[in-house]
Design a protein around this motif. Structure first.
Motif, PDB file in Angstrom:
ATOM      1  N   ILE A 139      48.959 -21.302 -54.815  1.00  6.24           N
ATOM      2  CA  ILE A 139      49.080 -21.000 -53.388  1.00  6.24           C
ATOM      3  C   ILE A 139      48.139 -19.825 -53.141  1.00  6.24           C
ATOM      4  O   ILE A 139      48.146 -18.856 -53.901  1.00  6.24           O
ATOM      5  CB  ILE A 139      50.526 -20.631 -53.027  1.00  6.24           C
ATOM      6  N   VAL A 140      47.290 -19.927 -52.117  1.00  7.64           N
ATOM      7  CA  VAL A 140      46.302 -18.885 -51.856  1.00  7.64           C
ATOM      8  C   VAL A 140      46.518 -18.298 -50.459  1.00  7.64           C
ATOM      9  O   VAL A 140      46.469 -19.028 -49.464  1.00  7.64           O
ATOM     10  CB  VAL A 140      44.862 -19.429 -51.977  1.00  7.64           C
ATOM     11  N   LEU A 141      46.787 -16.994 -50.409  1.00  4.33           N
ATOM     12  CA  LEU A 141      47.019 -16.297 -49.145  1.00  4.33           C
ATOM     13  C   LEU A 141      45.797 -15.453 -48.807  1.00  4.33           C
ATOM     14  O   LEU A 141      45.243 -14.789 -49.677  1.00  4.33           O
ATOM     15  CB  LEU A 141      48.241 -15.376 -49.269  1.00  4.33           C
ATOM     16  N   ALA A 142      45.397 -15.481 -47.537  1.00  2.00           N
ATOM     17  CA  ALA A 142      44.176 -14.770 -47.126  1.00  2.00           C
ATOM     18  C   ALA A 142      44.495 -13.696 -46.090  1.00  2.00           C
ATOM     19  O   ALA A 142      44.533 -13.977 -44.889  1.00  2.00           O
ATOM     20  CB  ALA A 142      43.167 -15.764 -46.559  1.00  2.00           C
ATOM     21  N   PRO A 143      44.727 -12.462 -46.525  1.00  2.82           N
ATOM     22  CA  PRO A 143      45.019 -11.386 -45.570  1.00  2.82           C
ATOM     23  C   PRO A 143      43.782 -11.002 -44.756  1.00  2.82           C
ATOM     24  O   PRO A 143      42.671 -10.988 -45.279  1.00  2.82           O
ATOM     25  CB  PRO A 143      45.458 -10.224 -46.460  1.00  2.82           C
ATOM     26  N   PRO A 166      51.761 -19.706 -59.907  1.00  4.50           N
ATOM     27  CA  PRO A 166      50.950 -18.527 -59.570  1.00  4.50           C
ATOM     28  C   PRO A 166      50.526 -18.546 -58.102  1.00  4.50           C
ATOM     29  O   PRO A 166      50.213 -19.606 -57.561  1.00  4.50           O
ATOM     30  CB  PRO A 166      49.721 -18.657 -60.478  1.00  4.50           C
ATOM     31  N   VAL A 167      50.537 -17.366 -57.498  1.00  5.65           N
ATOM     32  CA  VAL A 167      50.079 -17.206 -56.113  1.00  5.65           C
ATOM     33  C   VAL A 167      48.944 -16.195 -56.122  1.00  5.65           C
ATOM     34  O   VAL A 167      49.006 -15.187 -56.828  1.00  5.65           O
ATOM     35  CB  VAL A 167      51.226 -16.698 -55.200  1.00  5.65           C
ATOM     36  N   MET A 168      47.904 -16.485 -55.356  1.00  3.03           N
ATOM     37  CA  MET A 168      46.788 -15.541 -55.275  1.00  3.03           C
ATOM     38  C   MET A 168      46.665 -14.954 -53.875  1.00  3.03           C
ATOM     39  O   MET A 168      46.770 -15.675 -52.884  1.00  3.03           O
ATOM     40  CB  MET A 168      45.468 -16.220 -55.656  1.00  3.03           C
ATOM     41  N   ARG A 287      42.367 -19.305 -37.665  1.00  7.68           N
ATOM     42  CA  ARG A 287      42.349 -18.471 -38.880  1.00  7.68           C
ATOM     43  C   ARG A 287      43.346 -19.022 -39.890  1.00  7.68           C
ATOM     44  O   ARG A 287      44.561 -18.888 -39.699  1.00  7.68           O
ATOM     45  CB  ARG A 287      42.726 -17.026 -38.530  1.00  7.68           C
ATOM     46  N   PRO A 288      42.865 -19.639 -40.965  1.00 10.09           N
ATOM     47  CA  PRO A 288      43.813 -20.046 -42.014  1.00 10.09           C
ATOM     48  C   PRO A 288      44.428 -18.798 -42.651  1.00 10.09           C
ATOM     49  O   PRO A 288      43.704 -17.872 -43.024  1.00 10.09           O
ATOM     50  CB  PRO A 288      42.941 -20.789 -43.035  1.00 10.09           C
ATOM     51  N   ILE A 289      45.732 -18.761 -42.748  1.00 12.07           N
ATOM     52  CA  ILE A 289      46.420 -17.681 -43.466  1.00 12.07           C
ATOM     53  C   ILE A 289      46.675 -18.150 -44.905  1.00 12.07           C
ATOM     54  O   ILE A 289      46.516 -17.393 -45.848  1.00 12.07           O
ATOM     55  CB  ILE A 289      47.730 -17.304 -42.748  1.00 12.07           C
ATOM     56  N   THR A 290      47.028 -19.425 -45.040  1.00 17.47           N
ATOM     57  CA  THR A 290      47.049 -20.035 -46.367  1.00 17.47           C
ATOM     58  C   THR A 290      45.767 -20.838 -46.515  1.00 17.47           C
ATOM     59  O   THR A 290      45.422 -21.627 -45.633  1.00 17.47           O
ATOM     60  CB  THR A 290      48.258 -20.976 -46.557  1.00 17.47           C
TER      61      THR A 290
END
Lengths: 360, 183
Positions: A139-143, A166-168, A287-290
């Protein structure tokens, strides 16, 4: 309301980790993310919450320490920047295979190779498509702000433990180095041994007579069982795609043109939209957050409203592949982005929209 | 209100900390703020700059190519950022070490000889606060009370005894700044 502070993105990750009741941070310094471990070493959470903070001998050692801590049900994390994240890929693949929850923060810098220390978004493929070997996803989160750098630590751990994966956090040198206001959450105590046994019955917490041994491994030499395991993982990723997509729409209601941008580029896109609207160009931002799972449905829906889409990324064009897969009509989808550590300006972004989408 | 500022000079002149104090002052005034430093090879070569944005609205891009205000503390930075001031904008510079002075006619130019003044006052360490005072005289984006509160927030406790000197430096900057004729 929590405490208000002015902090760098990197410091916000570190402070949020202490407050989220994280058990262990293992890292190795690299610009532009060294403030994470520096902040932790100054704050000494090992004297307050009991959180372990350790500078490993290398990035590879750090990710394998995360593996060990996660296998025993602990909240463990690491952070690095692009070249260091490349070194961690073996460990990440093993953790995806062994279904271990953890948090990895990548404060991306320009590449390839040692590249530069300036901001970049060229690790999108690595983060969202695998990075390590085998059929897996994180799972990829983009702050896009210092606040989200802080918020995504506990959010990341929630998702990691919910799906045992794992989450990034995928940010970059701009979000890592800039200071903004951040409202910090209250302290969450670290889990007790009893809570870990209850919350993570799979963890290697010491075998009582009442259950079988828990085994954490990514190795199974029987191909049929390994295939079963792969099918199980794919089912999990499907569920993640169905349930965990997050995105933000900004000024999309009347938009004739659409920017798709994440993280720092989404901030630049917002300024470009403002400059464009002063000239009568109606643009909006998705804006993708994930980033994994990717907001394909939202882009598909907006593609039926707008005349063209510009993917704005500090790369040669990586996310644009996912945008194109999301759009099934003959939509004009183009990419613009500076590379190698150069940050595109809002004016450049607007010019690209005008030349590649509106006039093109 | 949105004020987009670049502060640029040599490393060690207190460029980044001046920006930080300004950002903290903005927070005290309930503004949105962002502070984005240069941290690249240029900084390792001796120059430092920071972009500070103060606004009543959510801040979009923390990176800009033109500014409402440029606060300039050395020649290289003047050469680089004079052209980046928006028409009608503000340029403030310290004349110390400057051989090619700013020339634009479509912006407001002020000079604050803070390095000389800091030497006279024996307050070399808070030279940057003299500059900040000059800026706040010309453009009072934050109130002095909030700057003092910002100082308290941004300085570690062990330096709090220096706050009166900082305040004095700010006041002195307000007195010595002057407009450059013809701009």
């Amino acid at each position: 309301m929590g405490e208000l502070k002015l902090m760098k993105g990197n410091e916000a990750i570190a402070e949020a980790a202490i407050r989220a009741g994280v058990d262990a941070y293992f890292g190795y310094p690299i610009t532009p993310q060294s403030e994470v471990i520096e902040y932790l070493m100054v704050e000494k959470p090992y004297e307050t919450t009991g959180m372990v903070v350790l500078q490993a001998e290398s990035e590879i050692a750090a990710i394998n320490m995360v593996y060990g801590a996660a296998a025993s049900g602990k909240k463990a994390m690491t952070s690095s920047s692009s070249p260091g994240i490349s070194l961690k890929q073996e460990g990440i693949s093993y953790m995806a295979g062994a279904e271990l929850p953890c948090l990895i923060a990548n404060v991306v810098r320009g590449g390839p190779g040692l590249g530069t220390i300036q901001p970049s978004q060229a690790d999108y493929f690595q983060a969202t498509k695998g990075g390590g070997h085998g059929d897996y996803h994180m799972i990829v989160l983009a702050p896009a702000s210092v606040q989200e750098m802080a918020d995504f630590v506990s959010k990341g751990f929630d998702l990691a433990f919910k799906y045992r994966t794992p989450v990034m956090i995928l940010s970059d040198g701009l979000i890592g180095q800039m200071m903004e206001k951040v409202i910090l959450s209250e302290h969450t105590p670290r889990w007790t041994d009893e809570e870990i046994i209850k919350l993570s019955p799979w963890a290697t917490t010491g075998k009582p007579a009442s259950r079988e041994r828990n085994i954490i491994t990514s190795l199974d030499l029987d191909p049929y069982r390994q295939e079963e395991h792969n099918i199980h993982l794919q089912k999990k990723y499907k569920e993640i795609r169905e349930k965990e997509v997050e995105y933000e729409e900004i000024m999309c209601e009347d938009a004739e043109y659409l920017f798709v941008a994440y993280g720092s580029s989404s901030r630049i896109a917002q300024k470009a939209i403002k400059l464009g609207r002063e000239k009568g160009i109606k643009a909006g931002l998705l804006r993708p957050i994930t980033l994994y799972p990717f907001p394909s449905e939202a882009i598909r829906r907006l593609s039926q409203q707008v005349k063209g889409i510009l993917s704005l990324e500090m790369s040669a064009g990586q996310m644009i592949e996912d945008i194109r897969l999301s759009v099934d009509c003959e939509m004009k989808v183009e990419h613009f982005g500076r590379m190698g550590g150069v940050i595109h300006s809002p004016a450049e972004a607007l010019q690209a929209l005008e030349e590649k989408i509106i006039g093109g | 209100m949105t004020e987009e500022i670049i502060i640029a000079g040599f490393g060690g002149q207190g460029v980044l900390s001046m920006g930080k104090i300004l950002a903290y002052s903005g927070i005290m005034q309930e503004q949105e703020v962002s502070w984005m430093p240069s941290y690249g090879p240029e900084m390792r070569g001796g120059t430092a700059n920071v972009t500070v944005i103060l606004s009543d609205e959510r801040i979009s891009s923390p990176i800009l190519t033109e500014y409402d205000t440029a606060i300039i503390l050395n020649q290289q930075s003047l050469d680089k950022f004079e052209k980046a001031v928006k028409p009608g904008g503000l340029l403030i510079y310290d004349g110390n070490g400057i051989s090619h002075h700013p020339e634009r006619k479509d912006i407001r130019i002020y000079r604050v000889d803070a390095a000389d003044e800091a030497g006279k006052l024996g307050l070399a360490k808070i030279f940057n606060m003299i500059v900040l005072g000059g800026y706040l005289k010309v453009n009072p984006v934050v109130e002095l009370d909030n700057v003092i509160k910002g100082l308290k927030k941004s300085l570690p406790q062990r330096y709090h005894h220096m706050i009166p000197d900082n305040e004095k430096a700010i006041m002195r900057g307000m007195e010595i700044i002057y407009p450059v004729k013809g701009s």
